[in-house]
Design a protein around this motif. Structure first.
Motif, short mmCIF file in Angstrom:
data_model
loop_
_atom_site.label_atom_id
_atom_site.label_comp_id
_atom_site.label_asym_id
_atom_site.label_seq_id
_atom_site.Cartn_x
_atom_site.Cartn_y
_atom_site.Cartn_z
N ASN A 79 0.83 -1.20 0.00
CA ASN A 79 0.00 0.00 0.00
C ASN A 79 0.86 1.26 0.00
OD1 ASN A 79 -2.70 1.47 0.63
ND2 ASN A 79 -1.31 2.17 2.23
N ALA A 80 1.91 1.25 0.81
CA ALA A 80 2.79 2.43 0.89
C ALA A 80 3.54 2.63 -0.43
CB ALA A 80 3.76 2.28 2.05
N ILE A 81 3.94 1.55 -1.07
CA ILE A 81 4.64 1.66 -2.34
C ILE A 81 3.73 2.29 -3.40
CG2 ILE A 81 5.61 0.34 -4.27
CD1 ILE A 81 6.72 -1.60 -2.09
N GLY A 82 2.48 1.83 -3.45
CA GLY A 82 1.52 2.43 -4.38
C GLY A 82 1.30 3.90 -4.10
N ALA A 83 1.22 4.25 -2.83
CA ALA A 83 1.05 5.65 -2.44
C ALA A 83 2.26 6.48 -2.85
CB ALA A 83 0.82 5.76 -0.93
N ALA A 84 3.45 5.92 -2.69
CA ALA A 84 4.67 6.64 -3.07
C ALA A 84 4.73 6.86 -4.58
CB ALA A 84 5.90 5.86 -2.61
N LYS A 141 -0.09 16.24 -2.76
CA LYS A 141 -0.37 14.81 -2.98
C LYS A 141 0.37 13.96 -1.95
CE LYS A 141 -2.23 11.44 -5.30
NZ LYS A 141 -3.70 11.21 -5.23
N GLU A 142 1.59 14.36 -1.64
CA GLU A 142 2.34 13.63 -0.62
C GLU A 142 1.63 13.68 0.73
OE1 GLU A 142 6.12 14.98 1.64
OE2 GLU A 142 6.85 13.86 -0.10
N PHE A 167 0.31 10.40 2.51
CA PHE A 167 0.89 10.14 3.82
C PHE A 167 -0.20 9.91 4.85
CE2 PHE A 167 2.49 11.86 7.92
CZ PHE A 167 3.59 11.05 8.11
N GLY A 168 -1.18 10.81 4.88
CA GLY A 168 -2.28 10.67 5.83
C GLY A 168 -3.10 9.43 5.59
N ARG A 169 -3.32 9.10 4.34
CA ARG A 169 -4.14 7.93 3.99
C ARG A 169 -3.49 6.64 4.49
NH1 ARG A 169 -5.70 8.09 -2.05
NH2 ARG A 169 -6.96 9.82 -1.27
N CYS A 170 -2.16 6.59 4.50
CA CYS A 170 -1.46 5.39 4.96
C CYS A 170 -1.79 5.06 6.42
CB CYS A 170 0.05 5.57 4.81
SG CYS A 170 0.67 5.54 3.11
N PHE A 171 -2.08 6.09 7.22
CA PHE A 171 -2.33 5.87 8.64
C PHE A 171 -3.58 5.02 8.89
CE2 PHE A 171 0.82 9.02 8.94
CZ PHE A 171 1.27 9.12 10.25
N GLY A 172 -4.47 4.95 7.91
CA GLY A 172 -5.70 4.20 8.09
C GLY A 172 -5.62 2.77 7.59
N THR A 173 -4.42 2.25 7.34
CA THR A 173 -4.29 0.92 6.75
C THR A 173 -3.75 -0.09 7.75
OG1 THR A 173 -2.01 1.27 5.98
CG2 THR A 173 -3.80 2.00 4.51
#
Length: 259
Positions: A206-211, A228-229, A233-239
């Protein structure tokens, strides 16, 4: 699994897609572009696949360009449609994939072949590789993102030189200019791509896709890469992967992101 123009091999979480038109030096025709799109779309939707490796069959070429005979008689409107279609279905699609794509450049990567490699997220090359955008020698310009991605990777001056001279550079020069990440022998090329893939697979999908989305945003008109970063970044916290990663760190163990 094999299609008429590509060979697909799955090994664990890595999918290797080999363009298999050695008699045409793996030139891209419409049929091959469509097959690549379907294979990559399937990989992007497959939770088991974490990394894709793209390469060419034979010892001479990764992809030696587009299949010129398909468009030699096109009118201006048809040429524009061909370029737009290719951007959408393959080159832009690769760039925006959630799964990292590693181009393993064996031999010639010219025209559409170099554009295919540049659309990928990481590039490794064999020491016999030769890269270039020869389109102006045919009375046309790169039409699958070459004028944009080459400039992003090597800078405006070097991109102008490569495009205007229609010349080729070798693997060492490509490494010097940042066009490829690594150079190795032909025998070790796929092994190197697989080694990089193995390192990627240790981390959060998930983090790789976000990056990938955050990095790409820097090069998109109308998007602010910093914004976008922040969003990603914030979206990752909900995973669940964030919970696993941070918990593993505090427990002094390796995170387990994949089954």
């Amino acid at each position: 699994m094999s299609e008429s123009n590509i060979i697909i091999q799955e090994n664990g979480h890595v999918l290797t897609v080999t363009i298999n038109r050695p008699n045409q030096l793996n030139a891209l025709n419409r049929e091959t572009i469509l097959e690549l799109h379907e294979a990559l779309k399937s990989a992007n939707q497959d939770e088991n696949i974490g990394v894709v490796i793209l390469t060419g069959s034979g010892e001479k070429a990764f992809v030696a360009g587009a299949d010129i005979k398909e468009f030699a008689n096109f009118k201006p409107s048809e040429g524009q449609e061909l370029s737009a279609w290719g951007h959408e279905i393959l080159f832009n699609y690769i760039e925006a994939m959630d799964k990292p794509v590693i181009a393993a450049i064996n031999g010639f990567a010219l025209g559409g072949g170099l554009e295919l490699a540049m659309a990928s997220h990481i590039r490794v090359a064999s020491d016999n590789a030769r890269m270039g955008l020869p389109e102006v020698s045919l009375g046309v310009i790169p039409g699958y993102g070459g004028t944009q991605r080459l400039t992003q990777l090597v800078g405006k001056g070097k991109a102008f030189e490569m495009i205007a001279t229609a010349g080729m550079i070798n693997a060492d020069e490509a490494l010097q200019w940042g066009l490829v990440n690594h150079v190795t022998t032909p025998e070790e090329l796929i092994a190197l791509a697989e080694k990089i893939a193995a390192k990627i697979l240790k981390n959060s999908p998930n983090a790789i896709g976000a990056a990938i989305r955050a990095v790409n945003a820097n090069f998109k008109d109308g998007l602010n890469g910093y914004d976008k970063e922040i969003e990603e970044f914030g979206r990752c916290f909900g995973t669940p992967e964030f919970v696993e990663g941070t918990t593993a760190f505090m427990e002094k163990r390796k995170a387990e992101f994949r089954k």
